[in-house]
Design an enzyme around this catalytic site. Structure first.
Site, short mmCIF file in Angstrom:
data_model
loop_
_atom_site.label_atom_id
_atom_site.label_comp_id
_atom_site.label_asym_id
_atom_site.label_seq_id
_atom_site.Cartn_x
_atom_site.Cartn_y
_atom_site.Cartn_z
N SER A 114 0.85 -1.18 0.00
CA SER A 114 0.00 0.00 0.00
C SER A 114 0.89 1.23 0.00
O SER A 114 2.04 1.17 0.43
CB SER A 114 -0.87 0.00 1.25
OG SER A 114 -1.54 1.23 1.41
N TYR A 138 -2.44 -0.64 10.49
CA TYR A 138 -2.33 -1.01 9.08
C TYR A 138 -0.95 -0.70 8.51
O TYR A 138 -0.29 -1.58 7.95
CB TYR A 138 -3.42 -0.29 8.28
CG TYR A 138 -3.44 -0.61 6.81
CD1 TYR A 138 -3.99 -1.80 6.36
CD2 TYR A 138 -2.93 0.27 5.87
CE1 TYR A 138 -4.03 -2.10 5.02
CE2 TYR A 138 -2.96 -0.02 4.52
CZ TYR A 138 -3.51 -1.20 4.10
OH TYR A 138 -3.54 -1.51 2.77
#
Length: 133
Positions: free
Chosen positions: A63, A76
């Protein structure tokens, strides 16, 4: 199934990840670690066993948040940072076996995902509040 049909695994890609948008609990962090880091590691192990001697490509989905930190990404982003480190280590370790490792770092995309989430979350909360009365 794929191995039986094709005779070998030439490519492997892992799931994109798991994030929670609420106050974070230890269980959320564990779940994020399991899906965002442990699962790609286990998939890479299995892929290596099937690609060894044949070569191949392992694709890890990270990501943009594996490079930068934003508020509310405390569970995350660290898992995606770690996935990037794992991918780099695997790239060095597997290149002698003809296996390449790459990382895809998707960023934001202009969708209504957050608007929809807020709409459906509000509707669910309203329904729960009505049920509690």
């Amino acid at each position: 199934m794929v191995v039986a049909a094709a005779g070998r695994v030439a490519h492997q890609a892992d799931p994109p990840g798991l994030a929670f948008h609420r106050p974070q609990a230890a269980a959320d962090f564990d779940a994020a670690l399991d899906l965002n880091l442990r699962a790609p590691f286990l998939c890479a192990q299995q892929a290596f066993q099937r690609m060894q001697g044949l070569g191949g490509l392992i694709v890890n989905i990270s990501s943009q948040l594996g490079r930068v930190i934003v508020p509310a990404s405390g569970h995350y982003s660290p898992t995606k940072f770690a996935l990037e480190a794992l991918s780099e280590a695997l790239a060095y370790e597997l290149v002698p076996h003809g296996i390449e490792v790459c990382v895809i770092q998707p960023g934001g995309y202009p969708t209504n995902v957050w608007v929809n989430r807020n709409t459906y979350t509000k509707a669910l909360r309203d329904r729960l509040d009505a049920d509690r009365k």
